[in-house]
Design an enzyme around this catalytic site. Sequence first.
Site, mmCIF file in Angstrom:
data_model
loop_
_atom_site.group_PDB
_atom_site.id
_atom_site.type_symbol
_atom_site.label_atom_id
_atom_site.label_comp_id
_atom_site.label_asym_id
_atom_site.label_seq_id
_atom_site.Cartn_x
_atom_site.Cartn_y
_atom_site.Cartn_z
ATOM 1 N N HIS A 195 49.549 6.128 87.197
ATOM 2 C CA HIS A 195 50.652 6.781 86.225
ATOM 3 C C HIS A 195 52.063 6.213 86.660
ATOM 4 O O HIS A 195 51.959 5.918 87.769
ATOM 5 C CB HIS A 195 50.515 7.965 85.807
ATOM 6 N N HIS A 221 54.956 7.810 87.688
ATOM 7 C CA HIS A 221 55.878 8.697 88.471
ATOM 8 C C HIS A 221 56.214 8.073 89.829
ATOM 9 O O HIS A 221 55.431 7.131 90.258
ATOM 10 C CB HIS A 221 55.000 10.143 88.833
ATOM 11 N N ASP A 240 56.626 8.571 92.684
ATOM 12 C CA ASP A 240 55.615 8.759 93.893
ATOM 13 C C ASP A 240 54.288 7.915 93.866
ATOM 14 O O ASP A 240 53.441 8.160 94.784
ATOM 15 C CB ASP A 240 55.532 10.094 94.350
ATOM 16 N N HIS A 241 54.050 7.126 92.644
ATOM 17 C CA HIS A 241 52.936 6.348 92.415
ATOM 18 C C HIS A 241 53.184 5.006 92.240
ATOM 19 O O HIS A 241 52.341 4.134 92.452
ATOM 20 C CB HIS A 241 52.063 7.012 91.339
ATOM 21 N N HIS A 258 48.917 15.388 82.667
ATOM 22 C CA HIS A 258 49.925 15.266 83.734
ATOM 23 C C HIS A 258 50.980 14.363 83.299
ATOM 24 O O HIS A 258 52.194 14.522 83.158
ATOM 25 C CB HIS A 258 49.401 14.867 84.777
ATOM 26 N N ASP A 261 47.234 11.938 89.849
ATOM 27 C CA ASP A 261 47.410 13.597 89.731
ATOM 28 C C ASP A 261 46.837 14.061 88.664
ATOM 29 O O ASP A 261 47.217 15.179 87.936
ATOM 30 C CB ASP A 261 48.970 13.402 89.382
ATOM 31 N N HIS A 305 47.237 13.414 96.141
ATOM 32 C CA HIS A 305 48.123 14.512 97.049
ATOM 33 C C HIS A 305 47.235 15.307 97.817
ATOM 34 O O HIS A 305 46.259 15.783 97.622
ATOM 35 C CB HIS A 305 49.013 15.312 96.027
#
Length: 254
Positions: free
Chosen positions: A55, A57, A59-60, A113, A132, A170
Site C-alpha cells: 500500500h 503509506h 513507511d511502505h 487500512h 498493514d 510492523h
Amino acid sequence: MLDVIQIPVLSDNYVYLARDEASGATAVVDPAVHQPVMDKLDELGWTLTHILNTHHHPDHVGGNMALKDKYGCTVVGARCDAERIPGIDVQVGEGETYDLGESTAKVFEVPGHTSGHIAYWFAGDNALFCGDTLFALGCGRLFEGTPDQMWTSLSKFLDLPGDTRIFCAHEYTQANAAFALSVEPGNDALVRRSAEIDRMRADGIPTVPSTIGVELATNPFLRPGSANLQETIGMTGQDLVAVFAETRRRKDNF
Ligand code: ZN
Ligand code: FE
C-alpha cells in the site's frame, strides 16, 4: 524456494527481502527506507530486481524511488491505487498472479487500512506478505475502509494453510497482546502466547513472522465468533462484522 530476510527499520517497521533461489530474482517488500535495504543487499551479495508494495503509506513506499534509481528494479503494486505507488511499473489486482522468477505470488485485494491495499501470497513457500492488514495479534487501523470491508479482507486469509507464515510490516505484537487479553481473557492459547511474546521482546527477538494457525487461535480480529470474546465485550450472538467492528473500535481507544 523463496529465501526471506527480515530487515527491522525505523521504530517498528519490518522490510523483507524475498529471493527466488532458482532464478536469483530478488524483491524487497514495502521498502520504508532505502539505505538499510542497500546495505543488506551488499552484505548478502544480492542485487535487487523487484519492489513489491502492499500500500501507499510512506513507511511502505519511502524507499521506492532511490532503490529504483540504483537497481532499475521493477515496481509492482495495486492497479486500483496505481497513482499513489511511486514508480509503479506493473499493476496487479485480485486473484492475479505475479511471478518472481520461479516463485509465484497470488494477489489479494484487501481494502480497509487503505482503499488500495493488497497482499502477496507465495503458496509454494507458505509465505504471506500482508503489509498493514493482518498483524501478529492485531490488524491495521481502518483509515480508508469500513469494518465490513476489513472483515471481508481478513476473511480471505482464514482458509490459507495453517503453516502460512505471516510477514506483516510492523512489530506491534506486545501491545497487541495486551489488548487481545483484555477482550479474550479466557483464551488459554492467547495467555501462553502473550507470556512467550514478553520473553521474546525482553530478549530483543522479533515476534514476526507468525503463522495463520497461531493467529486463528489467538488473534481477536480473526475470532469474532469466539464465545469468550463476545461475552467479554457484551455482544453475545451478534453477527461477525458487528463483533469485529466493536473489537476494532475498542482497540482504537485502548
Ligand atoms: Zn500503513
Ligand atoms: Fe505501516
